[in-house]
Design an enzyme around this catalytic site. Structure first.
Site, PDB file in Angstrom:
ATOM      1  N   GLU A  48     102.889  17.633  68.607  1.00  0.00           N
ATOM      2  CA  GLU A  48     102.895  18.655  69.659  1.00  0.00           C
ATOM      3  C   GLU A  48     103.178  18.050  71.023  1.00  0.00           C
ATOM      4  O   GLU A  48     103.872  18.649  71.844  1.00  0.00           O
ATOM      5  CB  GLU A  48     101.572  19.431  69.668  1.00  0.00           C
ATOM      6  CG  GLU A  48     101.382  20.361  68.472  1.00  0.00           C
ATOM      7  CD  GLU A  48     102.479  21.409  68.368  1.00  0.00           C
ATOM      8  OE1 GLU A  48     103.149  21.684  69.380  1.00  0.00           O
ATOM      9  OE2 GLU A  48     102.667  21.947  67.268  1.00  0.00           O
ATOM     10  N   TYR A 131      99.128  25.343  76.174  1.00  0.00           N
ATOM     11  CA  TYR A 131      99.886  25.470  74.925  1.00  0.00           C
ATOM     12  C   TYR A 131      99.376  24.507  73.861  1.00  0.00           C
ATOM     13  O   TYR A 131      99.088  24.899  72.718  1.00  0.00           O
ATOM     14  CB  TYR A 131     101.392  25.238  75.139  1.00  0.00           C
ATOM     15  CG  TYR A 131     102.037  24.980  73.804  1.00  0.00           C
ATOM     16  CD1 TYR A 131     102.277  26.044  72.931  1.00  0.00           C
ATOM     17  CD2 TYR A 131     102.277  23.682  73.347  1.00  0.00           C
ATOM     18  CE1 TYR A 131     102.784  25.823  71.662  1.00  0.00           C
ATOM     19  CE2 TYR A 131     102.783  23.458  72.075  1.00  0.00           C
ATOM     20  CZ  TYR A 131     103.024  24.527  71.246  1.00  0.00           C
ATOM     21  OH  TYR A 131     103.499  24.311  69.983  1.00  0.00           O
ATOM     22  N   ASP A 149     104.530  29.381  73.960  1.00  0.00           N
ATOM     23  CA  ASP A 149     105.572  28.438  74.387  1.00  0.00           C
ATOM     24  C   ASP A 149     106.832  29.244  74.690  1.00  0.00           C
ATOM     25  O   ASP A 149     106.814  30.475  74.697  1.00  0.00           O
ATOM     26  CB  ASP A 149     105.830  27.401  73.284  1.00  0.00           C
ATOM     27  CG  ASP A 149     106.566  28.022  72.116  1.00  0.00           C
ATOM     28  OD1 ASP A 149     106.382  29.229  71.876  1.00  0.00           O
ATOM     29  OD2 ASP A 149     107.327  27.313  71.442  1.00  0.00           O
TER      30      ASP A 149
END
Length: 351
Positions: A48, A131, A149
């Site tokens: 991520e 996020y 996102d």
DNA sequence: GATCCGTGGAT
DNA sequence: TATCCAAGGAT
């Protein structure tokens, strides 16, 4: 009624994801997850962070190299800074790599190497924002958090035909995304929305004909989907200029610098040089008969264009300079350089 | 809220 | 060639 709609939409999306989920080195796919495979939070976190503002294609090989070299968060936490920065070189946004190391060391030292699972706790860690906190919580721990996102923003703006421009519309888009987040399979659902945005509900020429949400999509009904989401116009990029200096000893050793931890290319290896400005001042690291190379390096950063002239000179033996590094030939890897510095290296090597 | 922070691929 | 923009975060 709202629950029915929500269930229809999230079920349609999960059903589509079950059939079309893309394979990625860090992903525990829907079939594996259904079979009881538990994601590794370390790999979810690492992927991520790498994926922040970065494409899946660009991340793939970096993720593989990182996890081969540092298979656990403890291994990463124990790695020397310059090795991690070198492995990140070329991926961009280097503050991510600095914060990655900070985070690995906090989790290792303060959490006994066990990643926290709640949004609020994750949000406090370096390099983890709204996020990424939601993504780790949902994907690694299957908690019903809502990810927002660029993909989700686009899908929501089109699904509800929202014309307010970003970033002002972000809270509204987040509300819409949160309404749809199911309590069952939230991890798969988060990845489903993002996969949809990445493969079908694309910024340009979305393939609405095969979209699992084509019927409820309000923008498609109105024909406005190519124009959504609206965004405020961006500033033009100025052009800056600079000089860099590549000095090499007869045995191949090179003169380099470690850039300060803050600012552009912070923490990365590079060639000594001038400031980058409209009218740079020539500033060689030591007095010598510097020769300018034919050609120039052109590079574009997030907010400006850069044109560099490259100078070269022999590096005297025993030359020692404050804040500069004499790197032996065997210790130098061009792949440890950020891209703009590697371009300068390539121009010099092919001189 | 606005600005800074990389890179490469698609169009 | 110019622009967009990609699983954003820090300040």
């Amino acid at each position: 009624m709202r629950d029915t709609l929500k269930n229809d939409l999230s079920c349609a999306l999960l059903d589509w994801y079950d059939r079309h989920a893309r394979k990625m080195p860090w992903r525990v796919g829907p079939a594996d997850r259904a079979a009881g495979v538990i994601p590794d939070p370390y790999r979810v976190w690492l992927s991520e962070v790498m994926l922040q503002q970065t494409t899946v294609a660009a991340v793939r090989d970096y993720f593989t190299r990182f996890t081969v070299r540092w298979p656990t968060i403890q291994a990463l936490a124990a790695a020397p800074d310059d090795q991690v920065m070198g492995e990140w070189a070329g991926l961009g946004y280097y503050a991510r790599a600095r914060n990655l190391l900070k985070c690995a060391r906090v989790v290792t030292d303060q959490y006994d190497g066990v990643f926290p699972d709640t949004y609020d706790t994750l949000l406090k860690l370096p390099g983890i924002g709204p996020y990424t906190a939601a993504a780790i919580s949902a994907i690694a721990f299957d908690r019903p958090e809502t990810v927002l996102d660029g993909n989700v923003e686009r899908v929501m703006a089109r699904l509800y035909d929202i014309h307010d421009p970003l970033p002002g519309s972000k809270p509204l888009l987040n509300d819409k995304a949160a309404e749809l987040t199911p309590t069952v399979r939230p991890g798969d659902y988060a990845q489903a929305v993002m996969d949809l945005g990445a493969t079908i509900c694309t910024p340009k020429s979305p393939t609405c004909g095969i979209c699992p949400l084509r019927d409820p999509c309000q923008a498609r009904a109105a024909g406005t989907q190519p124009d959504l989401p609206r965004k405020l116009p961006k500033k033009p990029k100025p052009t800056r200029f600079g000089h860099v200096y590549i000095a090499q000893r007869t045995d191949g050793a090179l003169l380099l610098e470690r850039r300060p931890d803050r600012g552009l290319l912070g923490g990365m290896l590079g060639w000594p040089g001038s400031d980058w400005s409209e009218v740079p001042v020539e500033s060689p690291p030591f007095a010598a008969d510097w020769q300018v190379l034919a050609g120039e390096v052109r590079h574009t950063f997030t907010h400006f264009h850069l044109i560099l002239r490259i100078w070269t000179a022999p590096l005297p033996v025993d030359m020692a300079l404050d804040d500069l590094i004499v790197m032996e030939k065997h210790a130098f890897r061009p792949s440890d350089l950020p891209t703009v510095m590697r371009k300068a290296h390539d121009l010099w090597r092919n001189r």
